[in-house]
Write a protein that holds these residues in place. Structure first.
Motif, PDB file in Angstrom:
ATOM      1  N   LEU A 148      17.772 -56.783  65.776  1.00 23.42           N
ATOM      2  CA  LEU A 148      17.914 -55.771  64.739  1.00 23.42           C
ATOM      3  C   LEU A 148      17.944 -56.451  63.385  1.00 23.42           C
TER       4      LEU A 148
ATOM      5  N   TRP B 144      16.619 -49.787  59.064  1.00 22.07           N
ATOM      6  CA  TRP B 144      16.706 -50.656  60.240  1.00 22.07           C
ATOM      7  C   TRP B 144      15.322 -50.966  60.780  1.00 22.07           C
TER       8      TRP B 144
ATOM      9  N   GLN C 183      13.832 -52.872  64.401  1.00 26.33           N
ATOM     10  CA  GLN C 183      14.155 -53.438  65.715  1.00 26.33           C
ATOM     11  C   GLN C 183      12.965 -54.257  66.198  1.00 26.33           C
TER      12      GLN C 183
END
Length: 331
Positions: free
Chosen positions: A210, A203, A205
């Motif tokens: 996201l 992931w 951010q």
């Protein structure tokens, strides 16, 4: 996890020399940063991957006021316009998300960081969603690489609607002085498209958005390597690799200054009893190491251990360190 202003600071001691303290991270609601992307190949199981929506959560478990089209992520509920799955070398756009996101407890976080408490239905009060425990370290020295290994555990004995997330993470300062988070994660989700499967995802951010790559499905007993590495200039990569199959997922991100690392994090969603955690507690992150920019010298890592606070589940939670540079998360 708490923000820097809520946590006790700790120092990473260098092997050979001392460095000056870095300036504090500026956080806005969630971590934000700008990405540049190279997604690694994933297996065929991820081709149809879609994130679960709030509408697919049982009505009695939904926080009040969260839009039904919002997507369920490991760190809360986000507008579909602010979540992007990246599978190629195209760098995702850096425009700031203009929609609020919601924490698992229903609290609304505006793009400017303004925070508004939410409401949980009485029927959901017996379920816990959110961070459980972690080990973290505020960096004093520049690093070139941070990595750890872990073994995919057995599935929970009690399978319901829960999700369980294990990760290593790094935070830093990205473009426009925005905070940056990179996350290498193993998850067990009763979601879509592979309910009840263990999966690897990375992931990123950025500016309230996201970006993610994966998932890659993995099996119980597989050894996973997570690493966050400086490539060149201000480009960093975050990866998760299955040592048995060689399959991996990864992303790149622009980070000017890395400032905090998490050597082990446990998050959950919709857990109502201790048997809904993976069988075989504890979960161990081993070979947790941080290297100097030359990628040769290793640092000693005096972790700050952050056990659960105010969680009603009667589990045997705890965070400790062990041999082989390990971080042990008990539940």
């Amino acid at each position: 996890m708490q923000t820097d202003t809520q946590e006790k600071e700790t120092i990473m001691e260098p092997v050979h020399r001392q460095f000056l303290w870095k300036r504090p991270i500026v956080l806005m609601g969630i971590a934000a940063f700008t990405t540049a992307g190279t997604a690694l190949a994933a297996n065929a199981a991820d081709a149809a991957h879609t994130l679960k929506t709030v509408a697919q959560i049982a009505p009695e478990l939904r926080p009040q006021g969260v839009p039904l089209d919002y997507l369920v992520t490991p760190v809360g509920f986000f507008s579909p316009s602010c979540v992007k799955r990246v599978q190629d070398d195209t760098a995702p756009g850096a425009a700031r998300c203009t929609q609020p996101h919601y924490r698992y407890d229903g609290a609304r976080v505006e793009p400017n960081g303004a925070f508004f408490p939410g409401k949980i239905k009485a029927s959901a009060a017996a379920y816990y969603s959110g961070p459980i425990e972690d080990a973290h370290l505020t960096l004093k020295d520049p690093i070139g690489k941070f990595q750890a290994e872990w073994v995919v555990p057995k599935a929970p004995a009690d399978i319901d609607t829960q999700s369980v997330y294990y990760s290593i993470e790094a935070e830093g300062i990205g473009p426009s002085n925005s905070a940056t988070v990179l996350r290498s994660e193993l998850s067990y989700e009763m979601g879509f498209p592979n309910p009840g499967a263990w999966e690897l995802t990375v992931w990123v951010q950025s500016e309230g958005k996201l970006y993610y790559s994966g998932p890659v499905e993995v099996n119980e007993g597989d050894v996973i390597v997570g690493d966050i590495t400086k490539k060149s200039g201000n480009t960093w990569s975050v990866r998760a690799t299955d040592k048995r199959t060689g399959e991996a997922v990864g992303r790149e991100a622009t980070v000017y200054e890395m400032q905090k690392i998490y050597g082990g994090v446990l998050r959950v969603r919709d857990v109502r009893n201790c048997n809904q955690f993976p069988s075989g507690s504890p979960f161990v992150f081993s070979k947790v190491e941080a290297f100097a920019p030359n990628l040769v010298d290793r640092y000693s890592l005096p972790w700050t251990l952050n056990p659960p606070k105010s969680i009603s589940l009667p589990c045997k939670f705890g965070v400790s360190t062990g041999p082989d540079s390990s971080i042990i998360l008990s539940y």
